[in-house]
Design an enzyme around this catalytic site. Sequence first.
Site, PDB file in Angstrom:
ATOM      1  N   GLY A  82     -15.669   5.484  24.893  1.00 17.95           N
ATOM      2  CA  GLY A  82     -14.490   6.037  24.260  1.00 17.95           C
ATOM      3  C   GLY A  82     -14.516   7.077  22.997  1.00 17.95           C
ATOM      4  N   ILE A  83     -13.742   6.911  22.198  1.00 22.67           N
ATOM      5  CA  ILE A  83     -14.039   7.805  20.626  1.00 22.67           C
ATOM      6  C   ILE A  83     -14.583   7.649  20.269  1.00 22.67           C
ATOM      7  CG2 ILE A  83     -12.228   8.390  18.451  1.00 22.67           C
ATOM      8  CD1 ILE A  83     -10.388   7.361  20.073  1.00 22.67           C
TER       9      ILE A  83
ATOM     10  N   ASP B 187     -21.959  -7.361  15.106  1.00 22.07           N
ATOM     11  CA  ASP B 187     -20.080  -6.916  15.721  1.00 22.07           C
ATOM     12  C   ASP B 187     -19.309  -6.894  14.369  1.00 22.07           C
ATOM     13  OD1 ASP B 187     -17.410  -8.092  15.139  1.00 22.07           O
ATOM     14  OD2 ASP B 187     -18.206  -9.296  17.459  1.00 22.07           O
TER      15      ASP B 187
ATOM     16  N   ASN C 223     -14.361   3.399  13.133  1.00 14.93           N
ATOM     17  CA  ASN C 223     -14.001   4.035  14.417  1.00 14.93           C
ATOM     18  C   ASN C 223     -13.707   2.849  15.389  1.00 14.93           C
ATOM     19  OD1 ASN C 223     -13.300   5.482  17.202  1.00 14.93           O
ATOM     20  ND2 ASN C 223     -15.204   4.141  17.824  1.00 14.93           N
TER      21      ASN C 223
ATOM     22  N   ASN D 286       6.028 -13.180  19.898  1.00 16.65           N
ATOM     23  CA  ASN D 286       5.254 -14.152  21.590  1.00 16.65           C
ATOM     24  C   ASN D 286       3.860 -13.934  20.793  1.00 16.65           C
ATOM     25  OD1 ASN D 286       7.214 -14.105  22.686  1.00 16.65           O
ATOM     26  ND2 ASN D 286       7.291 -12.319  24.452  1.00 16.65           N
TER      27      ASN D 286
ATOM     28  N   LYS E 122      -3.529   0.073  10.846  1.00 18.59           N
ATOM     29  CA  LYS E 122      -3.822   1.594  10.864  1.00 18.59           C
ATOM     30  C   LYS E 122      -2.969   2.236   9.951  1.00 18.59           C
ATOM     31  CE  LYS E 122      -5.941   1.929  14.411  1.00 18.59           C
ATOM     32  NZ  LYS E 122      -7.966   1.998  14.401  1.00 18.59           N
TER      33      LYS E 122
ATOM     34  N   TYR F 147      -1.672  -4.100  15.319  1.00 18.66           N
ATOM     35  CA  TYR F 147      -2.411  -3.282  15.515  1.00 18.66           C
ATOM     36  C   TYR F 147      -1.734  -2.112  14.511  1.00 18.66           C
ATOM     37  CZ  TYR F 147      -4.452   0.521  17.467  1.00 18.66           C
ATOM     38  OH  TYR F 147      -5.058   2.172  17.821  1.00 18.66           O
TER      39      TYR F 147
HETATM   40  N1  LIG Z   1      -7.375   5.769  22.649  1.00 14.01           N
HETATM   41  C1  LIG Z   1      -6.557   5.720  21.948  1.00 14.01           C
HETATM   42  O1  LIG Z   1      -5.650   6.789  22.190  1.00 14.01           O
HETATM   43  C2  LIG Z   1      -6.527   5.826  20.155  1.00 14.01           C
HETATM   44  C3  LIG Z   1      -5.379   5.868  19.639  1.00 14.01           C
HETATM   45  C4  LIG Z   1      -5.042   5.557  18.013  1.00 14.01           C
HETATM   46  C5  LIG Z   1      -6.075   5.395  17.713  1.00 14.01           C
HETATM   47  N2  LIG Z   1      -7.290   5.178  18.675  1.00 14.01           N
HETATM   48  C6  LIG Z   1      -8.161   4.525  17.734  1.00 14.01           C
HETATM   49  O2  LIG Z   1      -9.302   4.974  18.066  1.00 14.01           O
HETATM   50  C7  LIG Z   1     -11.327   3.976  17.780  1.00 14.01           C
HETATM   51  C8  LIG Z   1     -11.470   4.322  18.674  1.00 14.01           C
HETATM   52  O3  LIG Z   1     -11.043   4.086  20.343  1.00 14.01           O
HETATM   53  P1  LIG Z   1     -10.743   4.224  21.905  1.00 14.01           P
HETATM   54  O4  LIG Z   1      -9.814   4.162  22.536  1.00 14.01           O
HETATM   55  O5  LIG Z   1     -12.225   4.973  22.115  1.00 14.01           O
HETATM   56  O6  LIG Z   1     -11.719   2.674  22.087  1.00 14.01           O
HETATM   57  P2  LIG Z   1     -12.308   2.049  22.819  1.00 14.01           P
HETATM   58  O7  LIG Z   1     -11.768   0.457  23.282  1.00 14.01           O
HETATM   59  O8  LIG Z   1     -12.423   2.552  24.450  1.00 14.01           O
HETATM   60  O9  LIG Z   1     -13.833   1.956  22.304  1.00 14.01           O
HETATM   61  C9  LIG Z   1     -13.936   1.031  21.357  1.00 14.01           C
HETATM   62  C10 LIG Z   1     -15.165   0.318  20.557  1.00 14.01           C
HETATM   63  O10 LIG Z   1     -15.624  -0.241  19.503  1.00 14.01           O
HETATM   64  C11 LIG Z   1     -16.280  -0.785  19.999  1.00 14.01           C
HETATM   65  N3  LIG Z   1     -15.812  -2.439  18.844  1.00 14.01           N
HETATM   66  C12 LIG Z   1     -14.764  -3.475  19.575  1.00 14.01           C
HETATM   67  N4  LIG Z   1     -14.381  -4.401  18.670  1.00 14.01           N
HETATM   68  C13 LIG Z   1     -15.586  -4.233  17.726  1.00 14.01           C
HETATM   69  C14 LIG Z   1     -16.364  -4.947  16.667  1.00 14.01           C
HETATM   70  N5  LIG Z   1     -16.372  -6.353  15.734  1.00 14.01           N
HETATM   71  N6  LIG Z   1     -17.996  -4.987  16.498  1.00 14.01           N
HETATM   72  C15 LIG Z   1     -18.315  -3.412  17.108  1.00 14.01           C
HETATM   73  N7  LIG Z   1     -17.640  -2.905  17.644  1.00 14.01           N
HETATM   74  C16 LIG Z   1     -16.528  -3.102  18.406  1.00 14.01           C
HETATM   75  C17 LIG Z   1     -15.630  -2.177  21.618  1.00 14.01           C
HETATM   76  O11 LIG Z   1     -16.957  -2.175  21.948  1.00 14.01           O
HETATM   77  C18 LIG Z   1     -16.011  -0.410  21.775  1.00 14.01           C
HETATM   78  O12 LIG Z   1     -17.234   0.131  22.021  1.00 14.01           O
HETATM   79  C19 LIG Z   1      -9.808   3.001  17.621  1.00 14.01           C
HETATM   80  O13 LIG Z   1     -10.277   2.871  16.408  1.00 14.01           O
HETATM   81  C20 LIG Z   1      -9.017   3.231  18.826  1.00 14.01           C
HETATM   82  O14 LIG Z   1      -7.446   2.116  17.298  1.00 14.01           O
HETATM   83  C21 LIG Z   1      -7.195   5.534  19.579  1.00 14.01           C
END
Ligand SMILES: NC(=O)c1ccc[n+]([C@@H]2O[C@H](COP(=O)([O-])OP(=O)(O)OC[C@H]3O[C@@H](n4cnc5c(N)ncnc54)[C@H](O)[C@@H]3O)[C@@H](O)[C@H]2O)c1
Length: 479
Positions: free
Chosen positions: A246-247, A289, A320, A331, A389, A385
């Site tokens: 992802g990001i 983790d 990230n 709930n 944020k 969440y």
């Molecule tokens: N996708 C969106 O539209 C969006 C919008 C706003 C904010 N964000 C933020 O961007 C960031 C990345 O989001 P994404 O969409 O790529 O999510 P994603 O779920 O695709 O990836 C998140 C990554 O974080 C890792 N992760 C989660 N918990 C962890 C932990 N305890 N220790 C180590 N690694 C851990 C996961 O394994 C995963 O690889 C997040 O902080 C998310 O809240 C995303």
Amino acid sequence: MADKILEFVHTSTGKQIAAALGLPVPPMLKRAKAGYAEKALANSNALVGASAFGPVATAVVKALNAMGAAIKVSADLAGLDGVKQAAANAKVDVSISQADNGVPENVYVLDVTAAANVADLRLLYDFFNPRLRKVPSNSRIVVIGRPRGDSKDALAETAQSSLPGFIRSLAKESGKNGTTANLIQVKTGAENGIEGALRFFLSPHSAFVTGQVLPVVGAPKGVKITEFSEKPLTGKLAVVTGAARGIGAAIAEVLAREGATVIGVDRPADESTLGATMSSIGGIACPLDITDADAGNKLAAVAAGAVANKGGKIDIIVHNAGITRDKMMRNMAAHLWDMVLDVNLGAIVRCNDQLLAGDAFGANARIVCISSIGGIAGNAGQTNYAATKSAVIGYVDAMAKQLEGKGISINAIAPGFIETQMTAAIPVVTREVARRLSSLSQGGLPVDIAEAVTFMASPLAAGVNGATLRVCGQNLVGA
Ligand SMILES: NC(=O)c1ccc[n+]([C@@H]2O[C@H](COP(=O)([O-])OP(=O)(O)OC[C@H]3O[C@@H](n4cnc5c(N)ncnc54)[C@H](O)[C@@H]3O)[C@@H](O)[C@H]2O)c1
């Protein structure tokens, strides 16, 4: 996840169907295909105006000239004098706008820092009104003003306060063809930070950033704003959490593209995906983790071992990793509240505290946290969440003041709707609405967040500290 409608309406059949049905066509955004280039505006005509000659007009002319833009001024005198004088002092050529001859500019920069009363705001009208019918697709508009509190004069503060509303509306008006419009609020004395911000906002690196306000406040203590160089992160050690996919994976790739060595962190369960992502960019995989009580110290040890020859200090950390566990508050089980609070917020605070206590940051280190527009607007079912944020935004603001004296800066990026596994899980109708309700009529890509993070992590943002920049295509959901 791909945006099938966007792809379809840009095929020849799709174009015909959209035209026949009168459907809106989301613009195809022009994104960066490579790293920052010194002469990034070599093929651009930049129309420039200024409300007066001064340090900002001087910095703008210098920056545009360094980027290789052809600098144009308006024949109808809007904002002409300040720019002409700045250009003459810098021995930079300016020529009269060609817009009236059918060659419209694709870059517009207006310095209104000297606007000090209501009448001075007329320049906004005079500069933009004659131009906006002919703006080519994917053009860039930047207005430069002063932040709140910069002047002791109430009328000047009032005039400057018009700019955020102006730019947000201009961005909504101009986004249909992929044009972006943003406001830089530069503090008096911080003008040498303008070039880096312009290099981001005027380039394809900011394709999904529009309608935003970026404060340029000056570098932290002991940090110099350096001249631009290509691959600005060469020699830097960067940590990215949640880097397997992802990001986070995109952030790791773009940091590496700009020269950084990346330590990618993700949950041990995702070790093989993380390994593949890191080996594709010559990075170092660190299965960990981030909620581990000792995660910061463990990261410091990995960094020290990774590049022992340069002291193993961390120059950049991008927090990230994040999760959602959506439930209506009424709930929501307590463990879902606790889990989201710990991953998205508690882990960031603990990790930074340990890295600071262990002296694990290099000189001029830059911390970037990932927030969300959900933390600004709120969403039903996301109290946990959104609380985290929103807290991240306050955290970077508060920590910037604390870390300023140590030469460390901290900023946040707040993504909007980005096409990832996280958003692919949203029900189809909600997903389609969230995508289209933005000035650019589409969701962003992970690379859009990665580009903004890389800007914040680089010397280009040396004058930016304590800020949260939204990368959301001006999504109405986060309005
Ligand atoms: N996708 C969106 O539209 C969006 C919008 C706003 C904010 N964000 C933020 O961007 C960031 C990345 O989001 P994404 O969409 O790529 O999510 P994603 O779920 O695709 O990836 C998140 C990554 O974080 C890792 N992760 C989660 N918990 C962890 C932990 N305890 N220790 C180590 N690694 C851990 C996961 O394994 C995963 O690889 C997040 O902080 C998310 O809240 C995303």
